[in-house]
Each structure stands twice: as structure tokens, then as C-alpha cells.
Design a protein around this motif. Structure first.
Motif, short mmCIF file in Angstrom:
data_model
loop_
_atom_site.label_atom_id
_atom_site.label_comp_id
_atom_site.label_asym_id
_atom_site.label_seq_id
_atom_site.Cartn_x
_atom_site.Cartn_y
_atom_site.Cartn_z
N LEU A 1 7.34 24.40 19.18
CA LEU A 1 7.77 25.79 19.11
C LEU A 1 6.58 26.70 19.40
O LEU A 1 5.43 26.26 19.28
CB LEU A 1 8.35 26.09 17.72
N PRO A 2 6.81 27.95 19.78
CA PRO A 2 5.68 28.81 20.13
C PRO A 2 4.71 28.99 18.96
O PRO A 2 5.15 29.25 17.84
CB PRO A 2 6.35 30.15 20.49
N PRO A 3 3.42 28.85 19.20
CA PRO A 3 2.44 29.13 18.15
C PRO A 3 2.40 30.63 17.86
O PRO A 3 2.77 31.44 18.71
CB PRO A 3 1.12 28.64 18.73
N ILE A 4 1.98 30.96 16.66
CA ILE A 4 1.82 32.38 16.32
C ILE A 4 0.34 32.67 16.10
O ILE A 4 -0.44 31.77 15.77
CB ILE A 4 2.64 32.78 15.08
N HIS A 5 -0.05 33.92 16.32
CA HIS A 5 -1.43 34.35 16.17
C HIS A 5 -1.46 35.62 15.32
O HIS A 5 -0.65 36.52 15.54
CB HIS A 5 -2.07 34.66 17.54
N TYR A 6 -2.38 35.66 14.40
CA TYR A 6 -2.57 36.89 13.62
C TYR A 6 -3.97 36.89 13.02
O TYR A 6 -4.63 35.84 12.96
CB TYR A 6 -1.51 37.03 12.52
N HIS A 7 -4.41 38.06 12.62
CA HIS A 7 -5.77 38.18 12.09
C HIS A 7 -5.80 37.98 10.57
O HIS A 7 -4.92 38.44 9.85
CB HIS A 7 -6.36 39.55 12.44
N VAL A 8 -6.82 37.24 10.14
CA VAL A 8 -7.14 37.10 8.72
C VAL A 8 -8.60 37.51 8.57
O VAL A 8 -9.25 37.89 9.54
CB VAL A 8 -6.91 35.64 8.24
N SER A 9 -9.11 37.43 7.35
CA SER A 9 -10.47 37.92 7.11
C SER A 9 -11.51 37.19 7.96
O SER A 9 -12.52 37.76 8.37
CB SER A 9 -10.84 37.81 5.63
N ALA A 10 -11.26 35.90 8.25
CA ALA A 10 -12.23 35.11 9.03
C ALA A 10 -12.13 35.37 10.53
O ALA A 10 -13.02 34.98 11.29
CB ALA A 10 -12.03 33.62 8.75
N GLY A 11 -11.06 36.03 10.96
CA GLY A 11 -10.87 36.28 12.39
C GLY A 11 -9.46 35.93 12.83
O GLY A 11 -8.51 35.99 12.04
N LEU A 12 -9.31 35.52 14.09
CA LEU A 12 -8.00 35.21 14.63
C LEU A 12 -7.54 33.83 14.16
O LEU A 12 -8.28 32.85 14.26
CB LEU A 12 -8.04 35.26 16.16
N LYS A 13 -6.32 33.76 13.67
CA LYS A 13 -5.73 32.50 13.21
C LYS A 13 -4.57 32.12 14.11
O LYS A 13 -3.77 32.97 14.49
CB LYS A 13 -5.25 32.63 11.76
N VAL A 14 -4.49 30.84 14.48
CA VAL A 14 -3.36 30.33 15.24
C VAL A 14 -2.65 29.27 14.39
O VAL A 14 -3.30 28.46 13.72
CB VAL A 14 -3.78 29.73 16.60
N VAL A 15 -1.32 29.33 14.38
CA VAL A 15 -0.52 28.31 13.70
C VAL A 15 0.41 27.68 14.72
O VAL A 15 1.22 28.36 15.34
CB VAL A 15 0.31 28.91 12.53
N HIS A 16 0.27 26.37 14.91
CA HIS A 16 1.13 25.62 15.82
C HIS A 16 2.33 25.08 15.05
O HIS A 16 2.17 24.55 13.94
CB HIS A 16 0.35 24.47 16.45
N TYR A 17 3.52 25.20 15.63
CA TYR A 17 4.73 24.77 14.94
C TYR A 17 5.53 23.79 15.78
O TYR A 17 5.53 23.84 17.01
CB TYR A 17 5.63 25.98 14.65
N TRP A 18 6.25 22.92 15.07
CA TRP A 18 7.23 22.03 15.68
C TRP A 18 8.54 22.11 14.90
O TRP A 18 8.53 22.45 13.71
CB TRP A 18 6.75 20.57 15.64
N ALA A 19 9.62 21.81 15.57
CA ALA A 19 10.90 21.63 14.87
C ALA A 19 10.89 20.25 14.24
O ALA A 19 10.41 19.28 14.84
CB ALA A 19 12.06 21.75 15.86
N VAL A 20 11.42 20.16 13.02
CA VAL A 20 11.51 18.88 12.32
C VAL A 20 12.92 18.74 11.76
O VAL A 20 13.35 19.56 10.94
CB VAL A 20 10.47 18.79 11.18
#
Length: 322
Positions: free
Chosen positions: A83-102
Motif C-alpha cells: 500500500l502507499p507509504p505515508i510521510h510526515y514530520h516528527v521531532s527527528a525529521g521526516l518519517k516514512v511508514v511503509h504499509y501492506w495489506a494483511v
């Protein structure tokens, strides 16, 4: 998608380096003909989200997703369509979360109680309204679209290039007996861990030692059934690429998860046969130049159930290399 390369967001934050990589999954089921997804509640943040967490040292992104799902909700997951990864900012910088359907087929769920204190099955529309991070709606929308297109219920077909072997120049015995190098033996253990994200219980391999040794640690770990096919060797492929293509085509027959281990010279034939079953957008994701895959690297194709062998996603991963 390649787990060995730095990921940067090419949408809202073009070129910005990623500070934190995480992975997770959207658990789903069909209940009385209706699609449902599973949300988790995290008491620490008092939010509703998907099971996910940060990458540990020494693991790939798919391994992280499977581990986090098991740790947070007690589900032994096998990854479905990406599934499409999402990106957003946290205190450490840019965060990416990769997702799959399960897919969850009646397996019991056991929230860990500390990080996740409750779970909720609900319709996608309700999930969209409850998600605390608006970005989490993007993979949900993709999952719903895949369901409507009959591309959500899938099985994985995995191609593995054997791990690094001892050099030809230093080997005087039969080519089929050339063993893995020390690096290759370590790679085979990493392949074992990586393949468990999809957990194919059928394995087809070239009978040459370097292929068998690459796949053996995984097959032993999950008690997979291993079948050897001469058409996957370099020698037989050189004499009859058509037979290699036929063996590749036969992978679709049982409509069940399967992994195939072969050699670099055979890869263009194997990939060309898989390309027959996918659209032009997915074909463009297949490696098209030598060496196609590095030693131990894999390609994961998800095949839609009941689709006359339609491949609906293509991913590429290297095992963790220490």
C-alpha cells in the motif's frame, strides 16, 4: 520498492532525506460480504491507527512490518499487496511508514495491552473518520480500491537469485557443485528471515548446490516442501530457455504461495514470462539489465486469486547485508 536504498518523499517533501523508517499493515477481512479493516487504539497517544513501528537494527522493511503486527496485536501476518507509504514530520525529521495489506482469516488477535489496549473491526468509511493521522487514510483508500478491483485477495510468487557463490575461477570441480562463499552463507540466513514475511510453503529450486544452499535455511525453518527443477539451472536454461519459461508458467497452477530460486543467466527468461501476466506499469518495475538481481535479492509478485493469473503488484528487496 527496494529496502536497501534510502527512501525520500517525492510528493510533499521532494528530495528530503528520511530520518525515521517504520512499517506496518492494514489488517482486513470480508465479513458477510462486507470489507472490514482493523484499527488499533494506543493509550499512550489516545489515538486510532494501524499496527506499525520503527525499523530495528538488522531487519528489512517487510520484516519490520510482520514483527510489529505480531507484537502489537498478536497476529502472525503474511504480507499481501503493498500500500502507499505515508510521510510526515516528527521531532527527528521526516518519517516514512511503509504499509501492506494483511488478510485476517479468523486468526485470534491478542493486543499486547501496553502499546495497544483495544482493537476495532469496522467498515472502511468508519475507519477513515476515526483515524487520528489524516495521512493514514491514503493506504486505506488504496486497499478499498484494490478490493473493488478484485486485487486485494492475493498469493505471493517470489523469485530469489541464489546467494553469493565461490568464484568460478577458484573452483575446479563440477559447476553444479560450486558452493556458497562465506558471504553467501550469511546471505542465505538473511534470505531465510526475509522470506518469512510472505511464508511460501512451496519452494522450487535449481538443483545446483548454490541455489539449494540459499533456500535450505528458509525451507527448514518453515518446513516448506522443496522441489528441484533442472530447467532452472544455468546449463539447461542455456540449452532450452523455453523449458525455463514453461517451469515459470507452471508456478501459477496451484494458486498458492511459492518461492523460486535460480541463477542470474536464467533471470531474464523468468522475468519475461512473469511480465506476460502484468500490465505495462508493473512491467516497468521489473529489472531489465544485467545482473537483474544481486546475490540473495528477491522479487515479490502478488497474484490475484481467481484472476486467471493476474499479477497486481511487484516489489524488489535485498536481504539485510551485514
Amino acid at each position: 520498492m527496494k529496502s536497501d536504498s534510502p527512501v525520500s518523499d517525492q510528493t510533499d517533501h521532494p528530495g528530503e532525506p528520511v530520518a525515521i523508517t517504520a512499517a506496518g499493515a492494514l489488517p482486513w477481512r470480508v465479513n458477510k460480504d462486507n470489507l472490514e479493516v482493523l484499527l488499533i487504539h494506543r493509550p499512550r497517544y489516545d489515538d486510532w491507527s494501524w499496527p506499525k513501528g520503527k525499523l530495528d537494527a538488522g531487519e528489512t522493511v517487510p520484516e519490520c512490518a510482520v514483527r510489529e503486527v505480531e507484537e502489537e496485536i498478536g497476529l502472525t501476518a503474511t504480507l499481501g499487496v503493498p500500500l502507499p507509504p505515508i510521510h510526515y514530520h516528527v521531532s527527528a525529521g521526516l518519517k516514512v511508514v511503509h504499509y501492506w495489506a494483511v488478510e485476517v482469516n479468523g486468526s485470534p488477535l491478542r493486543p499486547d495491552g501496553k502499546e495497544v489496549d483495544s482493537v476495532m473491526w469496522c467498515a472502511p468509511e468508519k475507519a477513515a473518520s476515526l483515524l487520528s493521522n489524516p495521512s493514514d487514510v491514503d493506504p486505506l483508500n488504496h486497499l478499498v480500491d484494490a478490493h473493488h478491483n478484485k486485487e486485494l485477495a492475493t498469493w505471493p510468487l517470489v523469485i530469489v537469485r541464489h546467494a553469493k557463490a565461490k568464484p568460478r575461477s577458484s573452483w575446479s570441480k563440477a559447476e553444479g557443485e560450486r558452493p556458497l562463499a562465506a558471504t553467501g552463507i550469511r546471505q542465505a540466513q538473511a534470505v531465510k528471515r526475509l522470506l518469512q514475511a510472505w511464508r511460501p510453503l512451496r519452494v522450487l529450486s535449481s538443483p545446483w548446490l548454490r541455489c539449494v544452499a540459499t533456500i535450505a535455511p528458509y525451507a527448514k525453518a518453515v518446513d516448506a516442501k522443496v522441489k528441484l527443477a533442472d530447467a532452472l539451472t544455468e546449463h539447461r536454461h542455456g540449452r532450452s530457455p523455453r523449458k525455463t519459461a514453461q517451469v515459470t508458467e507452471s508456478l501459477f497452477d496451484k494458486q498458492r504461495a511459492v518461492a523460486v530460486c535460480t541463477h542470474r543467466p536464467a533471470l531474464p527468461t523468468v522475468l519475461a514470462q512473469l511480465a506476460v501476466h502484468m500490465n505495462s506499469q508493473l512491467r516497468a518495475l521489473l529489472p531489465s539489465s544485467d545482473p537483474y538481481l544481486t546475490p540473495g535479492e528477491i522479487i515479490v509478485c502478488q497474484v490475484a486469486h481467481g484472476s486467471k493469473n493476474k499479477i497486481v503488484s511487484v516489489e524488489q528487496f535485498k536481504p539485510f547485508d551485514d
